[in-house]
Design a protein around this motif. Structure first.
Motif, PDB file in Angstrom:
ATOM      1  N   PHE A 704       0.833  -1.202   0.000  1.00  6.58           N
ATOM      2  CA  PHE A 704       0.000   0.000   0.000  1.00  6.58           C
ATOM      3  C   PHE A 704       0.872   1.258   0.000  1.00  6.58           C
ATOM      4  N   GLU A 705       1.952   1.241   0.771  1.00  7.66           N
ATOM      5  CA  GLU A 705       2.832   2.410   0.808  1.00  7.66           C
ATOM      6  C   GLU A 705       3.486   2.642  -0.544  1.00  7.66           C
ATOM      7  N   ASP A 706       3.896   1.562  -1.213  1.00  6.50           N
ATOM      8  CA  ASP A 706       4.478   1.706  -2.547  1.00  6.50           C
ATOM      9  C   ASP A 706       3.459   2.305  -3.519  1.00  6.50           C
ATOM     10  N   ALA A 707       2.188   1.893  -3.387  1.00  5.73           N
ATOM     11  CA  ALA A 707       1.140   2.443  -4.258  1.00  5.73           C
ATOM     12  C   ALA A 707       0.938   3.926  -3.983  1.00  5.73           C
ATOM     13  N   LEU A 708       1.006   4.312  -2.711  1.00  5.46           N
ATOM     14  CA  LEU A 708       0.885   5.737  -2.365  1.00  5.46           C
ATOM     15  C   LEU A 708       2.023   6.540  -2.986  1.00  5.46           C
ATOM     16  N   ARG A 709       3.227   6.011  -2.871  1.00  3.88           N
ATOM     17  CA  ARG A 709       4.372   6.728  -3.440  1.00  3.88           C
ATOM     18  C   ARG A 709       4.230   6.873  -4.945  1.00  3.88           C
ATOM     19  N   GLY A 710       3.692   5.856  -5.569  1.00  6.76           N
ATOM     20  CA  GLY A 710       3.471   5.951  -7.005  1.00  6.76           C
ATOM     21  C   GLY A 710       2.426   6.993  -7.352  1.00  6.76           C
ATOM     22  N   ALA A 711       1.402   7.121  -6.520  1.00 14.17           N
ATOM     23  CA  ALA A 711       0.333   8.084  -6.790  1.00 14.17           C
ATOM     24  C   ALA A 711       0.807   9.529  -6.644  1.00 14.17           C
ATOM     25  N   VAL A 712       1.768   9.771  -5.755  1.00 10.91           N
ATOM     26  CA  VAL A 712       2.216  11.152  -5.526  1.00 10.91           C
ATOM     27  C   VAL A 712       3.504  11.465  -6.270  1.00 10.91           C
TER      28      VAL A 712
END
Length: 866
Positions: A704-712
């Motif tokens: 989930f954290e990796d997905a957040l980093r990708g989104a921002v």
């Protein structure tokens, strides 16, 4: 007529009085030396406060981008509590854009130009951030505002299209940027590419900012306020002075604040006005407290000095000196000592003022280029206050000696007076129940007022200590003396006997030490109670798994929030915007206004990311003009769910929102909670400070954290962190206030420490004959030192005991007001520091003075005069 002459003589000593006073001062250098030191230290602190106060009223920062403008117009940036007291709005208050045309029509105006500030982050083609000078911001403006400096294009041309910018030449040099370079400019969180079409230079160097110029339309679009401007710069027609132009604009245009000269910098740099307000408020408040402490310390020191001259003064009475002559002599002595002490203290006072300025700058409460104003007024004020304090103290301590009859004078000279003056005793006795009522008796309004009142009531207990200190010490000696020093030992017996026989002398050191312990304990433990309460509330209430923050204070744009909501596995996203708000409410027969930390959040499933510990109401109703209040604020302003309050937002906008919720966790998350869109609309940058994110149950956190980093990733200033990255609202609003409080408390306690050491040295060094007598009748030097160690234990024990007793009610009341718990949070480190410092001051001063007093041979010392 003779009575008038006597009164004048008390105010202005005759030359003959001064001559006699000088001879007595030279004959009693030890006693008057201690009074001189106390006055010098007091004068230094008062002078420093005076310089800060004068600088706050008259200093500022030279304008940079507005240096060519004769007049600069801004909005009213402060809410005035009365004619002399103001609270600054936390956001920039803007002006209607149509004011520009109204100003341009005023006779004498060559042109009027509306300016907007847009904080930007500039990235060079290689991805490196290009910052302003000394980490000052990079600000975007419309090109028309370049004329206010004036900026001239040195290379290239002015921006003509939305994707074109002109950089100030120094900013371009720092980023190694040239004309035709493509740069990335981030406004909020949104990056856009721009082509550098020109470089501009101004007559004056930009020390506090860097400038990026867009087209006027693009700057207005980026500001998000098409109908508002931050300021209006006015260029004067030929032959029109700035003062004439200012008067014409005041008469023709309403609802604008006109600035000329150095005041133009207040509009350009809001931190200058904020610093000015803070400096005036804190210096005035602390200066008043210091005057009170100086009066007590000087009076205590002078009382000790006079008591050490009891035989001399008694002899004067016995040979026929009248009471008024004793008064005249002491009055003249105090005039000379206080005058010279105040003048000598002015020099270190000026140095202390600049040292305090450095702390203000370090705390971020004052800009580094804020100019100090040094003039004769602070020195004159210090001179008047110190002389008045010393003269008043001298009159008080001379009263008893002056009214004793000549026959009783010599017999009374060798013993300590057994009673306090009835006025002093009465004042001290009345202050104790008054302080208890204010701290524990529910006399103050509940909520924030109760905590503030409890914290302020410490001054009542400090004054009570100053009045009743000798009596309290005598009682402590009777109750606890045998436990502090075992009477079975010779040194312990001598220490107790000396302390009981000379309790007035010993109290001259114990009382200011106890006052210092009280002030330090309330400051340290009050702060630890508030911090611990906030930390507990955040620990219990923060339920988000991750937090998004922005680098360099850029903030997070609403577009980022929308992007995060689309990330797989997201359960709840709560954007958090912060500002300071002013809340006006009825208070007795008037209206009070107080500042509170506020946050703007979205109400959807708020408790899943931030549990405010709701007491009453429902946070899901937080839409439109509604508000949720902490219990502390609700009790302070007497607000109820369903009622309305009067709120001044950060940009000065006044609203009357309906109260929908009352909650407990105001220390951790902010005392006022508003809808997120309402707060965003009234902040300068219109961005969030943080975004709280909670994932759905069963989600793998690493994925989930990796997905957040990708989104921002498309937003270069946004960072993903764990929940610890989230800053609480009080921390964001408080800034460096704790550093400022620590500064003033350090100065105050430093002065008290000087006074304590000074008094202990005076009292101990004057006992040379006593030590000699003890040695002649068989006591060894080690036994004398052991006796003085016993007296030091008494001083330390009494100071800590009285300080604890005076500290307990304010701390309990403060804790009850903030956390509803009667048990304050005691910092172990702070407690050890207070105890260690108390022991070091007492033992060190007494040991040093004892060593000095034991230097002469007993046979020689016994013949010395008292």
């Amino acid at each position: 007529m003779s009575r008038i002459r006597r009164l004048i003589r008390l105010v202005v000593p005759l030359p003959s009085d001064l001559k006699l006073a000088w001879s007595t001062i030279k004959g009693n250098k030890g006693g008057f030396g201690g009074s001189f030191v106390a006055i010098v230290a007091g004068s230094a602190v008062i002078t420093a406060c005076g310089v800060l106060l004068q600088s706050g009223f008259g200093s500022g920062v030279t304008p940079e981008r507005y240096s060519a403008a004769a007049v600069v117009l801004g909005a009213q940036q402060s809410f005035w509590l009365d004619e002399s007291s103001e609270v600054r709005y936390s956001e920039r208050v803007t002006l209607p854009a149509d004011k520009v045309a109204s100003v341009a029509a005023v006779p004498g105006v060559r042109s009027a130009i509306g300016d907007v500030d847009v904080r930007v982050s500039l990235f060079a083609p290689d991805g490196d951030v290009v910052s302003g000078p000394q980490d000052f911001p990079v600000l975007g403006h419309g090109w028309s505002a370049a004329a206010l400096a004036p900026f001239q294009v040195s290379k290239g041309h002015a921006p003509a299209a939305p994707g074109e910018v002109v950089l100030d030449a120094e900013l371009a040099d720092r980023g190694d940027l040239a004309v035709d370079a493509t740069v990335q400019i981030v406004v909020g969180s949104i990056p856009s590419s721009y082509r550098v079409v020109g470089l501009a230079t101004a007559p004056n160097v930009l020390n506090r900012q860097s400038a990026v110029f867009f087209t006027d339309d693009q700057a207005t679009r980026l500001s998000g306020r098409a109908d508002r401007v931050d300021a209006i710069g006015v260029l004067a027609a030929p032959g029109v002075t700035p003062e004439q132009l200012a008067e014409s604009i005041k008469a023709a245009v309403s609802d604008v604040v006109v600035h000329t000269g150095a005041e133009r910098g207040d509009v350009e740099f809001l931190d200058v006005g904020d610093a000015r307000s803070l400096v005036v408020e804190t210096a005035a408040s602390f200066g008043g407290t210091m005057v009170l402490i100086v009066v007590f310390v000087v009076a205590s020191t002078l009382a000790l000095s006079v008591r050490q001259r009891r035989r001399e003064l008694a002899l004067l009475r016995a040979i026929g000196a009248l009471p008024k002559q004793i008064h005249w002599m002491i009055n003249a002595e105090m005039t000379l000592v206080s005058f010279k002490g105040a003048l000598v203290g002015a020099i270190p006072g000026l140095l202390l003022a600049f040292a305090m300025r450095s702390v203000f700058v370090f705390a971020g409460a004052m800009p580094p280029d804020f100019q100090m104003q040094v003039g004769p007024l602070p020195i004159l004020a210090s001179l008047v206050l110190c002389m008045t304090s010393a003269r008043l103290a001298g009159w008080l301590v001379a009263r008893r000696v002056a009214k004793v009859s000549p026959v009783e004078a010599l017999g009374d000279a060798a013993v300590e007076p057994k009673k306090l003056g009835w006025v002093r005793f009465t004042i001290g006795l009345l202050l104790i129940p008054l302080g208890l009522l204010l701290t524990l008796g529910n006399v103050a309004s509940p909520g924030d007022s109760a905590a503030d009142t409890a914290a302020s009531a410490v001054l009542l207990f400090v004054v009570a200590l100053g009045c009743l200190g000798p009596l309290l010490l005598y009682g402590a000696l009777l109750l606890f003396g045998r436990f502090v020093n075992l009477p079975t030992k010779a040194s312990g017996f001598l220490a107790q006997a000396n302390a009981r026989a000379n309790w007035r002398r010993l109290s001259a050191a114990t009382t200011p030490l106890a006052m210092g312990v009280t002030l330090a304990a309330v400051q340290v433990f009050g702060a630890s109670t508030a911090i611990a309460g906030a930390q507990d509330q955040v620990k219990e209430g923060l339920r988000a798994h991750h937090a998004l923050t922005a680098s360099s204070g850029a903030g997070i744009s609403p577009e980022v929030v929308d992007a995060v909501r689309r990330v797989p596995g997201v359960a709840v996203v709560t954007p958090v915007a912060r500002m300071q708000v002013l809340l006006s409410f009825p208070s007795e027969d008037s209206t009070a206004t107080k500042a509170f930390a506020a946050q703007g959040v979205t109400p959807d499933r708020l408790s899943d990311t931030m549990d405010l510990a709701v007491i009453e109401g429902d946070t899901t109703q937080l839409h439109g003009e509604t508000v949720a209040l902490s219990r502390v604020v609700a009790e302070t302003v007497h607000a109820k769910v369903g009622g309305t309050i009067q709120l001044h937002l950060g940009d000065g906008t006044t609203i009357k929102p309906r109260v929908v919720t009352i909650y407990e966790n105001g220390l951790g998350f902010g005392d006022v909670t508003l809808p997120n869109d309402l707060v965003l609309a009234h902040t300068t940058a219109r961005v969030d400070n943080a975004v709280l994110v909670r994932s759905a149950d069963g989600t793998d956190q690493k994925t989930f954290e990796d997905a957040l980093r990708g989104a921002v990733r498309p937003y270069p200033t946004v960072q993903v962190g764990d929940r610890e990255a989230f800053m609480t609202a009080p921390e964001a609003a408080g800034g460096g206030d704790w550093v400022i409080n620590l500064l003033f408390q350090t100065v105050l306690l430093g002065y008290i420490a000087i006074a304590v050491v000074n008094t202990l040295v005076m009292a101990t060094a004057a006992r040379t004959r006593e030590f000699a007598m003890l040695q002649l009748i068989g006591a060894s030097r080690d036994q004398v030192r052991a006796m003085m160690n016993g007296e030091a234990r008494i001083v330390v024990f009494a100071a800590l005991l009285f300080g604890a007793l005076a500290t307990a009610p304010p701390l309990i009341g403060f804790s009850l007001g903030l956390t509803q718990s009667p048990v304050p949070s005691i910092s172990l480190t702070g407690l050890m520091a207070i105890v260690t410092l108390t022991i070091a001051l007492s033992w060190g001063a007494i040991r040093m003075a004892t060593q000095y007093a034991l230097q002469p041979a007993p046979v020689d010392a016994i013949g010395e005069r008292e």
